[in-house]
Design a protein around this motif. Structure first.
Motif, PDB file in Angstrom:
ATOM      1  N   MET A   1      -3.918   7.666  -0.583  1.00 15.71           N
ATOM      2  CA  MET A   1      -4.631   6.803  -1.030  1.00 15.71           C
ATOM      3  C   MET A   1      -5.696   5.830  -0.868  1.00 15.71           C
ATOM      4  N   ASN A   2      -6.510   5.949  -1.475  1.00 14.60           N
ATOM      5  CA  ASN A   2      -7.771   5.418  -0.893  1.00 14.60           C
ATOM      6  C   ASN A   2      -8.432   4.269  -2.072  1.00 14.60           C
ATOM      7  N   TYR A   3      -9.174   2.746  -0.799  1.00 15.23           N
ATOM      8  CA  TYR A   3      -8.896   1.920  -2.543  1.00 15.23           C
ATOM      9  C   TYR A   3     -10.497   1.306  -1.419  1.00 15.23           C
ATOM     10  N   THR A   4     -11.807   0.670  -2.777  1.00 18.01           N
ATOM     11  CA  THR A   4     -13.390  -0.345  -2.430  1.00 18.01           C
ATOM     12  C   THR A   4     -13.225  -1.201  -2.737  1.00 18.01           C
ATOM     13  N   ILE A   5     -13.197  -2.052  -1.423  1.00 17.94           N
ATOM     14  CA  ILE A   5     -13.546  -2.970  -2.156  1.00 17.94           C
ATOM     15  C   ILE A   5     -15.125  -3.346  -2.266  1.00 17.94           C
ATOM     16  N   GLU A   6     -15.376  -4.219  -3.067  1.00 18.61           N
ATOM     17  CA  GLU A   6     -17.118  -4.865  -3.287  1.00 18.61           C
ATOM     18  C   GLU A   6     -17.042  -5.781  -4.386  1.00 18.61           C
ATOM     19  N   LEU A   7     -18.490  -6.609  -4.047  1.00 18.58           N
ATOM     20  CA  LEU A   7     -18.378  -7.726  -5.668  1.00 18.58           C
ATOM     21  C   LEU A   7     -19.061  -7.633  -6.485  1.00 18.58           C
ATOM     22  N   ILE A  15     -13.718  -6.869  -6.828  1.00 20.29           N
ATOM     23  CA  ILE A  15     -13.509  -5.456  -7.529  1.00 20.29           C
ATOM     24  C   ILE A  15     -12.588  -4.177  -6.313  1.00 20.29           C
ATOM     25  N   ILE A  16     -11.225  -4.149  -6.348  1.00 17.59           N
ATOM     26  CA  ILE A  16     -10.518  -3.369  -5.815  1.00 17.59           C
ATOM     27  C   ILE A  16     -10.515  -2.303  -6.476  1.00 17.59           C
ATOM     28  N   LYS A  17     -10.726  -1.171  -6.419  1.00 18.80           N
ATOM     29  CA  LYS A  17     -10.735  -0.048  -7.141  1.00 18.80           C
ATOM     30  C   LYS A  17     -10.098   0.704  -5.500  1.00 18.80           C
ATOM     31  N   ILE A  18      -8.832   1.220  -6.736  1.00 16.79           N
ATOM     32  CA  ILE A  18      -7.460   2.246  -5.453  1.00 16.79           C
ATOM     33  C   ILE A  18      -7.188   3.177  -6.785  1.00 16.79           C
ATOM     34  N   THR A  19      -7.005   4.597  -5.788  1.00 14.08           N
ATOM     35  CA  THR A  19      -6.473   5.416  -6.666  1.00 14.08           C
ATOM     36  C   THR A  19      -5.784   6.279  -5.490  1.00 14.08           C
ATOM     37  N   GLU A  25       2.539  -0.127   3.105  1.00 14.30           N
ATOM     38  CA  GLU A  25       0.957   0.136   4.405  1.00 14.30           C
ATOM     39  C   GLU A  25      -0.188  -0.286   3.475  1.00 14.30           C
ATOM     40  N   THR A  26      -0.785   0.146   2.878  1.00 16.00           N
ATOM     41  CA  THR A  26      -1.778   0.224   2.289  1.00 16.00           C
ATOM     42  C   THR A  26      -2.020  -1.092   1.462  1.00 16.00           C
ATOM     43  N   ILE A  27      -1.130  -1.295   0.982  1.00 14.34           N
ATOM     44  CA  ILE A  27      -1.332  -3.545   0.178  1.00 14.34           C
ATOM     45  C   ILE A  27      -1.734  -4.156   1.639  1.00 14.34           C
ATOM     46  N   ARG A  28      -1.065  -4.255   2.747  1.00 15.12           N
ATOM     47  CA  ARG A  28      -1.159  -4.733   3.818  1.00 15.12           C
ATOM     48  C   ARG A  28      -2.847  -4.919   4.118  1.00 15.12           C
ATOM     49  N   GLN A  29      -3.256  -3.375   4.305  1.00 15.59           N
ATOM     50  CA  GLN A  29      -4.553  -2.809   4.639  1.00 15.59           C
ATOM     51  C   GLN A  29      -5.692  -3.694   3.808  1.00 15.59           C
ATOM     52  N   TRP A  30      -5.508  -3.528   2.861  1.00 16.52           N
ATOM     53  CA  TRP A  30      -6.705  -4.058   1.343  1.00 16.52           C
ATOM     54  C   TRP A  30      -5.961  -5.336   1.852  1.00 16.52           C
ATOM     55  N   ASP A  49      -8.653  -2.460  -9.804  1.00 23.03           N
ATOM     56  CA  ASP A  49      -8.707  -1.442 -10.419  1.00 23.03           C
ATOM     57  C   ASP A  49      -7.295  -0.792 -10.053  1.00 23.03           C
ATOM     58  N   ALA A  50      -6.372  -0.588 -10.788  1.00 23.34           N
ATOM     59  CA  ALA A  50      -5.364   0.618 -10.256  1.00 23.34           C
ATOM     60  C   ALA A  50      -5.155   1.242 -11.875  1.00 23.34           C
ATOM     61  N   ARG A  51      -5.937   1.866 -12.704  1.00 21.86           N
ATOM     62  CA  ARG A  51      -5.692   3.083 -13.404  1.00 21.86           C
ATOM     63  C   ARG A  51      -5.837   3.582 -12.975  1.00 21.86           C
ATOM     64  N   GLU A  52      -5.967   4.603 -11.678  1.00 25.06           N
ATOM     65  CA  GLU A  52      -5.814   5.989 -11.232  1.00 25.06           C
ATOM     66  C   GLU A  52      -4.946   5.704 -10.403  1.00 25.06           C
ATOM     67  N   ALA A  53      -4.262   5.196 -10.449  1.00 27.33           N
ATOM     68  CA  ALA A  53      -3.104   4.681  -9.147  1.00 27.33           C
ATOM     69  C   ALA A  53      -1.083   4.452  -8.969  1.00 27.33           C
ATOM     70  N   GLN A  54      -0.625   4.823  -8.388  1.00 28.27           N
ATOM     71  CA  GLN A  54       0.148   4.481  -8.815  1.00 28.27           C
ATOM     72  C   GLN A  54       1.643   3.452  -7.542  1.00 28.27           C
ATOM     73  N   GLU A  55       1.825   2.353  -8.317  1.00 28.16           N
ATOM     74  CA  GLU A  55       2.580   1.935  -7.064  1.00 28.16           C
ATOM     75  C   GLU A  55       4.115   2.315  -6.569  1.00 28.16           C
ATOM     76  N   THR A  56       4.158   3.106  -5.194  1.00 20.09           N
ATOM     77  CA  THR A  56       5.045   2.885  -4.759  1.00 20.09           C
ATOM     78  C   THR A  56       6.431   2.699  -4.248  1.00 20.09           C
ATOM     79  N   SER A  57       5.907   1.624  -3.619  1.00 15.76           N
ATOM     80  CA  SER A  57       6.574   0.691  -3.040  1.00 15.76           C
ATOM     81  C   SER A  57       8.483   0.261  -4.009  1.00 15.76           C
ATOM     82  N   SER A  58       9.349  -0.035  -3.231  1.00 19.79           N
ATOM     83  CA  SER A  58      10.242  -0.253  -3.771  1.00 19.79           C
ATOM     84  C   SER A  58      10.009  -0.975  -3.533  1.00 19.79           C
ATOM     85  N   ILE A  59      11.467  -2.089  -4.795  1.00 19.74           N
ATOM     86  CA  ILE A  59      11.695  -3.356  -4.931  1.00 19.74           C
ATOM     87  C   ILE A  59      12.096  -4.084  -4.131  1.00 19.74           C
TER      88      ILE A  59
END
Length: 124
Positions: A1-7, A15-19, A25-30, A49-59
């Motif tokens: 999983m990668n992410y970028t943060i930009e204005l 804008i936080i772009k997530i792929t 752990e990555t949610i904590r980081q960003w 922008d999570a259009r290219e990302a899938q959430e895998t954390s449990s409920i």
């Protein structure tokens, strides 16, 4: 999983772009990085922008993050966060539910224009 943060170009929101696959752990980081930037620049609007990302954390993990870790991370409650997802992706639905129920202004969108409009909207 990668992410970028930009204005955004108009500097009104981040804008936080997530792929890839998203885990806690990555949610904590960003969250830590975004919180620091948000407070520094006094910008409290986010477009994930999570259009290219899938959430895998449990409920259970997302519930714990929304109610406990968000407090430990001192996440701001006056933030407006739009999560832009792919039309068919339902993996982010519980994120919205848990965060909203914990008192955060989070909303899922499947249309980019609607997401941007909501993020930029003035709150009265």
């Amino acid at each position: 999983m990668n992410y970028t943060i930009e204005l955004s170009p108009n500097q009104k929101y981040f804008i936080i772009k997530i792929t890839g696959k998203i885990n806690l752990e990555t949610i904590r980081q960003w969250s830590k990085e975004l919180e620091k930037k948000s407070r520094s620049l006094k910008i409290n609007r986010f477009l994930f922008d999570a259009r290219e990302a899938q959430e895998t954390s449990s409920i259970t993990e997302m519930y714990h993050f929304a109610y406990n870790e968000s407090v430990e991370l001192n996440l701001q409650r006056n933030v407006r966060s739009a999560i832009l997802v792919d039309e068919e992706d339902k993996s982010h639905n519980f994120v919205e539910t848990a965060m909203r129920n914990a008192g955060y202004n989070v909303k899922i969108f499947r249309d980019e224009l609607l997401a941007v409009t909501w993020v930029e909207e003035e709150i009265s």
